[in-house]
Design a protein around this motif. Structure first.
Motif, PDB file in Angstrom:
ATOM      1  N   PHE A  68     -26.546   7.605 -11.631  1.00 46.90           N
ATOM      2  CA  PHE A  68     -26.216   7.427 -10.401  1.00 46.90           C
ATOM      3  C   PHE A  68     -24.870   7.909 -10.319  1.00 46.90           C
ATOM      4  O   PHE A  68     -23.872   7.821 -11.190  1.00 46.90           O
ATOM      5  CB  PHE A  68     -26.105   5.927 -10.191  1.00 46.90           C
ATOM      6  CG  PHE A  68     -26.546   5.753  -8.929  1.00 46.90           C
ATOM      7  CD1 PHE A  68     -26.871   6.573  -7.758  1.00 46.90           C
ATOM      8  CD2 PHE A  68     -26.992   4.593  -8.556  1.00 46.90           C
ATOM      9  CE1 PHE A  68     -27.371   6.072  -6.479  1.00 46.90           C
ATOM     10  CE2 PHE A  68     -27.280   3.928  -7.125  1.00 46.90           C
ATOM     11  CZ  PHE A  68     -27.518   4.913  -6.218  1.00 46.90           C
ATOM     12  N   ILE A  69     -24.622   8.708  -9.098  1.00 46.01           N
ATOM     13  CA  ILE A  69     -23.419   9.365  -9.120  1.00 46.01           C
ATOM     14  C   ILE A  69     -22.746   8.851  -7.737  1.00 46.01           C
ATOM     15  O   ILE A  69     -23.265   9.381  -6.667  1.00 46.01           O
ATOM     16  CB  ILE A  69     -23.224  11.055  -9.087  1.00 46.01           C
ATOM     17  CG1 ILE A  69     -23.802  11.337 -10.477  1.00 46.01           C
ATOM     18  CG2 ILE A  69     -21.801  11.372  -8.711  1.00 46.01           C
ATOM     19  CD1 ILE A  69     -25.048  11.959 -10.492  1.00 46.01           C
ATOM     20  N   HIS A  70     -21.609   7.994  -7.754  1.00 44.49           N
ATOM     21  CA  HIS A  70     -20.979   7.777  -6.267  1.00 44.49           C
ATOM     22  C   HIS A  70     -19.858   8.609  -6.203  1.00 44.49           C
ATOM     23  O   HIS A  70     -18.779   8.375  -7.187  1.00 44.49           O
ATOM     24  CB  HIS A  70     -20.620   6.262  -6.372  1.00 44.49           C
ATOM     25  CG  HIS A  70     -21.676   5.332  -5.676  1.00 44.49           C
ATOM     26  ND1 HIS A  70     -22.864   5.361  -6.688  1.00 44.49           N
ATOM     27  CD2 HIS A  70     -21.880   4.591  -4.674  1.00 44.49           C
ATOM     28  CE1 HIS A  70     -23.840   4.540  -6.006  1.00 44.49           C
ATOM     29  NE2 HIS A  70     -23.308   4.196  -4.954  1.00 44.49           N
ATOM     30  N   TRP A  71     -19.620   9.380  -5.131  1.00 40.37           N
ATOM     31  CA  TRP A  71     -18.541  10.413  -5.178  1.00 40.37           C
ATOM     32  C   TRP A  71     -18.520  10.735  -3.552  1.00 40.37           C
ATOM     33  O   TRP A  71     -19.035  11.127  -2.946  1.00 40.37           O
ATOM     34  CB  TRP A  71     -18.595  11.533  -6.022  1.00 40.37           C
ATOM     35  CG  TRP A  71     -17.524  12.591  -6.346  1.00 40.37           C
ATOM     36  CD1 TRP A  71     -16.351  12.322  -6.699  1.00 40.37           C
ATOM     37  CD2 TRP A  71     -17.400  13.800  -6.012  1.00 40.37           C
ATOM     38  NE1 TRP A  71     -15.555  13.385  -6.773  1.00 40.37           N
ATOM     39  CE2 TRP A  71     -16.219  14.471  -6.553  1.00 40.37           C
ATOM     40  CE3 TRP A  71     -18.544  14.975  -5.800  1.00 40.37           C
ATOM     41  CZ2 TRP A  71     -16.120  15.940  -6.683  1.00 40.37           C
ATOM     42  CZ3 TRP A  71     -18.638  16.330  -5.775  1.00 40.37           C
ATOM     43  CH2 TRP A  71     -17.223  16.794  -6.006  1.00 40.37           C
ATOM     44  N   GLY A  72     -16.849  10.452  -3.147  1.00 39.71           N
ATOM     45  CA  GLY A  72     -16.780  10.792  -1.742  1.00 39.71           C
ATOM     46  C   GLY A  72     -15.202  10.439  -1.431  1.00 39.71           C
ATOM     47  O   GLY A  72     -14.254  10.688  -2.447  1.00 39.71           O
ATOM     48  N   LEU A  73     -14.866  10.228  -0.179  1.00 43.99           N
ATOM     49  CA  LEU A  73     -13.481  10.204   0.238  1.00 43.99           C
ATOM     50  C   LEU A  73     -12.667   9.019  -0.580  1.00 43.99           C
ATOM     51  O   LEU A  73     -11.527   9.047  -0.708  1.00 43.99           O
ATOM     52  CB  LEU A  73     -13.398  10.101   1.735  1.00 43.99           C
ATOM     53  CG  LEU A  73     -13.980  11.313   2.503  1.00 43.99           C
ATOM     54  CD1 LEU A  73     -13.628  11.177   3.984  1.00 43.99           C
ATOM     55  CD2 LEU A  73     -13.546  12.653   1.953  1.00 43.99           C
ATOM     56  N   TYR A  74     -13.662   8.083  -0.917  1.00 42.47           N
ATOM     57  CA  TYR A  74     -13.258   6.830  -1.381  1.00 42.47           C
ATOM     58  C   TYR A  74     -12.508   7.178  -2.694  1.00 42.47           C
ATOM     59  O   TYR A  74     -11.665   6.331  -3.341  1.00 42.47           O
ATOM     60  CB  TYR A  74     -14.142   5.816  -1.629  1.00 42.47           C
ATOM     61  CG  TYR A  74     -15.371   6.229  -1.781  1.00 42.47           C
ATOM     62  CD1 TYR A  74     -15.878   6.287  -3.269  1.00 42.47           C
ATOM     63  CD2 TYR A  74     -16.283   6.666  -0.834  1.00 42.47           C
ATOM     64  CE1 TYR A  74     -16.898   6.788  -3.646  1.00 42.47           C
ATOM     65  CE2 TYR A  74     -17.729   6.969  -1.423  1.00 42.47           C
ATOM     66  CZ  TYR A  74     -18.007   7.150  -2.727  1.00 42.47           C
ATOM     67  OH  TYR A  74     -19.267   7.624  -3.062  1.00 42.47           O
TER      68      TYR A  74
END
Length: 455
Positions: A68-74
């Motif tokens: 799983f990959i969580h990646w964004g402005l955060y």
């Protein structure tokens, strides 16, 4: 997690009942009853649907392990992926991060290489998280990677990297949106709901159209609408029309193809498919101060538990804002991958396993072979109580070395083993049985001979 409100089979039965009632009330002007419309063959439709699901999910069940990959402005702030809401950051302030988000080109290549080295078979990346920022090229908003700091389509880079390493490709998509003006008022304003639903369907249509074959669509958080409000039946019909081989989860208010227990391992009953998603530390997105990392042993034990009960394990990494992977994530997954390179056949393509009771081992099974994964090595003898199936042979799985054993009605003992564990972080014993291995520890408790009160 969105509740499973209307299973498709129940919907079909309800629709059929309505059609039957309508046909029964129809009469000609002369008072004669019109012939009722023929009942659809619900059993055949259900069987065809089940067969198609088996076909679509075959690779997924064999895979067992994904990234799983969580990646964004955060990731730019590095304080958890819910930072916008949990710190009450105004939209006008938060959206400035879109210019500061400038990852290095093709960062996803390192993710895919790590996934392959870790023994993972598929990847699922956040295309849009709750913050509303799109990591992909879209015609529907300028709040997207190509038109902001990155200046390019990050989802396309991910897809190309995953395919280059032989990974199956999955897209995460959050229905909840903290940025879109209709993202909350759609719950009470019919026109806002209509606009926001069309926007949402439009973004999903682009994802299903612009990147070739996609293997998984992972919906998340259906707040503030239900399946009817999201028009989830129409949504899924569009998705399967564009991607007939895809599998979808259960978080758009419909049952989907599989359930998604989060941060826990909870097996579904019966034949229902499931996937446990977990973080490597306590955060999905990059959190520079979160040092509560799972050990390689914990990750492998979780993977064994999922595999034993017929489930998958989707383990998250949270890349830094430049796209690089936190060093501890690399270390843990590399060690996990080294173990899987020796023991992966006892994890992938396995069957549900009834054997489960041991304080120092977990279990998986393929056919009549029981795999005993010892995480607390007891020494020169490893014992298992209540195995009701006759053992034919045993060996250390990684090395193939034969193991001596003795078996009676109540236990089987594997003897002559080294005092120290021969493999790390877990040692796997392959136990060949005459039939499917079954364990009954209650039998041991009730039938084992007992002495008198005196010694």
């Amino acid at each position: 997690m969105g509740p499973n409100r209307i299973p498709r089979r129940e919907w079909l039965f309800g629709t059929s009942a309505s059609l039957l009632a309508l046909g029964a009330s129809s009469r000609t002007a002369a008072g004669f009853r019109e012939p009722a419309a023929p009942m659809p063959n619900l059993q055949a439709a259900s069987e065809a649907e089940d067969a198609d699901r088996v076909r679509r999910m075959k690779w997924w069940h064999e895979a067992r392990f994904g990234m799983f990959i969580h990646w964004g402005l955060y990731s730019v702030l590095g304080r958890h992926e819910w930072v916008m809401e949990e710190e009450g950051i105004p939209v006008s302030e938060y959206e400035l991060l879109a210019k500061r988000f400038q990852p290095q080109p093709n960062a996803a290549r390192a993710w895919a290489k790590l996934a392959r080295a870790a023994g993972q078979k598929y990847m699922v990346m956040t295309t849009k998280h709750h913050e509303g920022f799109c990591n992909f090229d879209t015609k529907l908003t300028n709040y997207c990677a190509p038109k902001q700091g990155p200046g390019r389509d990050l989802v396309r880079e991910y897809v190309e990297a995953a395919r280059a390493e032989g990974m199956h490709v999955g897209f995460y998509y959050s229905l909840m949106d903290w940025h879109h003006p209709d993202g909350a008022r759609c719950a009470t304003d019919p026109e806002a709901r209509k606009r926001f639903v069309e926007y949402t369907h439009g973004l999903i249509r682009e994802l299903m159209t612009n990147y070739g074959k996609i293997d998984v669509l992972w919906y998340d958080v259906d707040w503030p609408l239900d399946a009817a409000g999201w028009e989830s039946e129409r949504m899924n019909k569009m998705v399967f029309g564009l991607q007939p081989d895809i599998i979808v989860d259960n978080r758009n208010g419909l049952p989907g193809d599989f359930s998604t227990p989060e941060q826990e391992i909870v097996a579904e009953k019966g034949s229902r498919s499931w996937e446990s998603c977990m973080t490597l530390n306590d955060s999905w997105g990059y959190h520079r101060a979160d040092d509560n990392w799972k050990s390689p042993k914990t990750v492998i034990r979780n993977l064994v538990s999922c595999s034993r009960d017929g489930g998958n394990y989707l383990l998250n990494i949270g890349p830094k804002p430049d796209g690089s992977i936190p060093e501890e994530s690399v270390r843990v997954l590399t060690e996990v991958g080294q173990w899987i390179s020796r023991n992966g056949d006892a994890i992938h393509t396995t069957d549900r396993c009834q054997v489960h009771a041991s304080e120092f081992a977990g279990f998986t099974r393929r056919g009549n072979t029981l795999y005993m994964h010892v995480h607390f090595w007891p020494g020169d003898t490893v014992a298992l109580a209540g195995l009701m199936t006759k053992v034919k042979s045993a060996r250390l799985f990684a090395s193939g070395q034969e193991i001596k054993f003795e078996q009676d009605r109540f236990r089987v003992r594997f003897t002559g083993l080294p005092n120290n564990a021969p493999d790390h972080p877990l040692t796997t014993l392959a136990i060949e049985c005459e039939s499917e291995p079954i364990q009954n520890t209650r039998f041991v408790r009730t039938d084992r001979p007992r002495n008198g009160v005196g010694i």
